[in-house]
Write an enzyme that holds these catalytic residues in place. Sequence first.
Site, PDB file in Angstrom:
ATOM      1  N   ASP A  36      45.581  43.391  40.987  1.00  0.00           N
ATOM      2  CA  ASP A  36      45.926  42.289  41.866  1.00  0.00           C
ATOM      3  C   ASP A  36      46.082  42.697  43.315  1.00  0.00           C
ATOM      4  O   ASP A  36      46.736  42.029  44.079  1.00  0.00           O
ATOM      5  CB  ASP A  36      47.215  41.612  41.407  1.00  0.00           C
ATOM      6  CG  ASP A  36      48.393  42.563  41.351  1.00  0.00           C
ATOM      7  OD1 ASP A  36      49.496  42.134  41.063  1.00  0.00           O
ATOM      8  OD2 ASP A  36      48.187  43.765  41.597  1.00  0.00           O
ATOM      9  N   LYS A  58      43.192  36.651  42.496  1.00  0.00           N
ATOM     10  CA  LYS A  58      42.171  35.734  43.010  1.00  0.00           C
ATOM     11  C   LYS A  58      41.627  34.821  41.948  1.00  0.00           C
ATOM     12  O   LYS A  58      40.448  34.859  41.641  1.00  0.00           O
ATOM     13  CB  LYS A  58      40.984  36.590  43.517  1.00  0.00           C
ATOM     14  CG  LYS A  58      40.939  36.747  45.004  1.00  0.00           C
ATOM     15  CD  LYS A  58      39.546  37.153  45.386  1.00  0.00           C
ATOM     16  CE  LYS A  58      39.529  38.456  46.157  1.00  0.00           C
ATOM     17  NZ  LYS A  58      38.327  39.235  45.890  1.00  0.00           N
ATOM     18  N   MET A 172      57.581  45.742  52.526  1.00  0.00           N
ATOM     19  CA  MET A 172      57.530  44.273  52.577  1.00  0.00           C
ATOM     20  C   MET A 172      58.408  43.722  53.703  1.00  0.00           C
ATOM     21  O   MET A 172      59.021  42.672  53.549  1.00  0.00           O
ATOM     22  CB  MET A 172      57.994  43.671  51.235  1.00  0.00           C
ATOM     23  CG  MET A 172      57.104  44.046  50.084  1.00  0.00           C
ATOM     24  SD  MET A 172      57.708  43.413  48.509  1.00  0.00           S
ATOM     25  CE  MET A 172      58.916  44.640  48.069  1.00  0.00           C
TER      26      MET A 172
END
Length: 505
Positions: A36, A58, A172
Site C-alpha cells: 500500500d 489504489k 507523519m
Amino acid sequence: MKKGIVYLVGSGPGDPGLLTLRAKELLEKADVIVYDRLGADEVLPFANPEAELIDVGKIPGLHNTPQEIINEIIRNKALEGRTVVRLKGGDPFVFGRVSEELTTLCDAGVDYEVVSGVSSAIAGPAYAGIPLTDRKFASSVVFVTGHEAEGKTNSNIPWQSISGIDSIVILMGIGNLSSITQKLIQFGRNPESSVAIIEKATTPLQRTVEGTLASISEIAIREKVTSPALIVIGDTVSQRSIFKWYEKRPLFGRSLILTRPLEQSRDLSDHLRKLGAAVHVCPTIKIQPIECNQTLTRFFSDIGNFRDLVFTSINGVRIFWEKLFGAGYDARLLSGKNILCIGPSTSAEMKKYGIKADFVPEKYVAEEIIPWFKKRDPARVALLRAEKAREILPLELEKAGYSVEIITLYKTIFTRELSVLAKEKLVEGKIDGVLFTSSSTVESFAEAIAEAGISNSLISAFTIGPVTSDTCRIHGIKIVAEASEYTSSGLAEAVKNYFINTMKV
Ligand code: SAH
C-alpha cells in the site's frame, strides 16, 4: 490443502538495498503480495513474477482501501492456502498500524510471522548524515508520531517529556509542523535548536531542508516539503554538513531516462542508481527473435562450410545460443570456427557459453574488425545479427574477397514507451539526460516524443558511441557526452564525468 500463512514484512524505507535477506526471500516465494505504499515500487521487482499483486492503496474509486477490507483480503488469501506477504513500509512495528491485521489473523487461526524492516526513522537520519546519538551531545532518542498533535487537547503525546530528549524524530508530522514546533518551544526546547526535514529519505529523490525550531515551519512551506518526510530535532543535525554522504554522490539529484529494453537495463540502471541518480526506464525498443528461422536452421546444418562467425551484439549471441540449443545442438557445433565479437560486452556474453572470442576489436564499431580479415585468406563468413544493421561490414568484407552470408537473428521493434511520469518530467525540464545505447533507441525515442508533442530541444543525450551520436544529430537531438568505451559501463562513466564537471543549477 497447503496451509496458508501471512508474513508481515517490512520493506525498508525505499532504497532496495535496505530490504532484509528474509524479506527478499519471502517476496520471491509469495503467492500474493499486498502492499500500500509508494516505496513498494522499489522492491516489487524482487517479487515472484507469478505472484498476485494487490495494491490496497489504489482500489478504483477509493483513495485508500478501508482497513477492514485489507484485513479480509489477507485473512481470506491465507485461508485459501496461499503464502501471503503483507508489505509495510520501513519496519512493520514502527507506526505500522498492524494490530487490526494481526488480530484478524489470530481470530481466524491463521499462522503469521513478522519480518522486521529497516525503519525510515533510523535510515532517514543515516542517509541525511545525522547520527541520532553521539557520545558527546546526544544520549537519548525518541520516535514520535506527529499525526495527533493538531489542535488536540487530549493528545496522548507527552510533549513536555519529549522536549527534553536529545534527538527527536517525528514521523507523519509535516501536516502539523507548526503546532509541533510551538509545543516543543512552549515546553522549554530552545527555539534555536537545529532541525532537519528529510523528504523521501533513502530514495534518489531525497531532499533535506534545514532550519531551527523557530524557523522550520516557514521554511518547509516555502520549500513545499511534502510527505513522506521525517522531522529530526537535535544538536547532531549540524553534523550533516560533514557527514551527508548520500547527498554527495556524483549523480545525486539527477534524473535520467534509459531507453534500453528492460531486460538489458538492469546493470546500467543499478550502476547509475548507485551513483545517486533517479532512473526512469522507458524502453523504446523491444528485441524480437525471428521465429521459425529457416536461414538459421540451414546455417546450422551447413556450418561446415563456414570458417568465420561474426557476432555484433549481446542479443545476437543470446538468441543464437537459444536457437542452437533449441535445435538440439550444443557448443561442439562451433568447434574449429573463428569467433569474432564486436565489442567487449558481446564477447563477455559469448564467454558465458564457454567460448572465448578469437578477436574483439577495441572499438565497438564494425569497421574495426576489417583488418583482422584482411590479414587472412578470404573464406566464407557468417554475420549473425539484427535485421536492420549497418551495411558497411558486409560491403567491406566482400571487397576483401570474402563470401558473406547474413543470418538475421532478431528484429528490433519500436515500442515508443514513454511513461506518463517521464513525459511530465521532460516537459517540466526535470530530466537531466536521456541515455541511448543504439541508433534504434534514438529513432524510436524521437518518434515517441514527437507523438507526445515534446520538443527535441528538451533532450540532452548521452550516447554509447559515434554511430548512435550520428543518429542523434540526424534527429536534431543535442549530445552532451559520448562514451569513450562503447559499453554500458563506459556510458555510465561518461554520464558521471559529465555531471562531476557540471554544477547543479
Ligand atoms: N513503518 C514505517 C513508518 C510508517 S508511518 C517505518 O518504519 O518507516 C509513515 C511515516 O513514515 C511517514 O509519514 C514519514 O514520516 C515516515 N516515512 C516513511 N518512509 C519515509 C521516507 N522514505 N522518507 C521520509 N519519511 C518516511
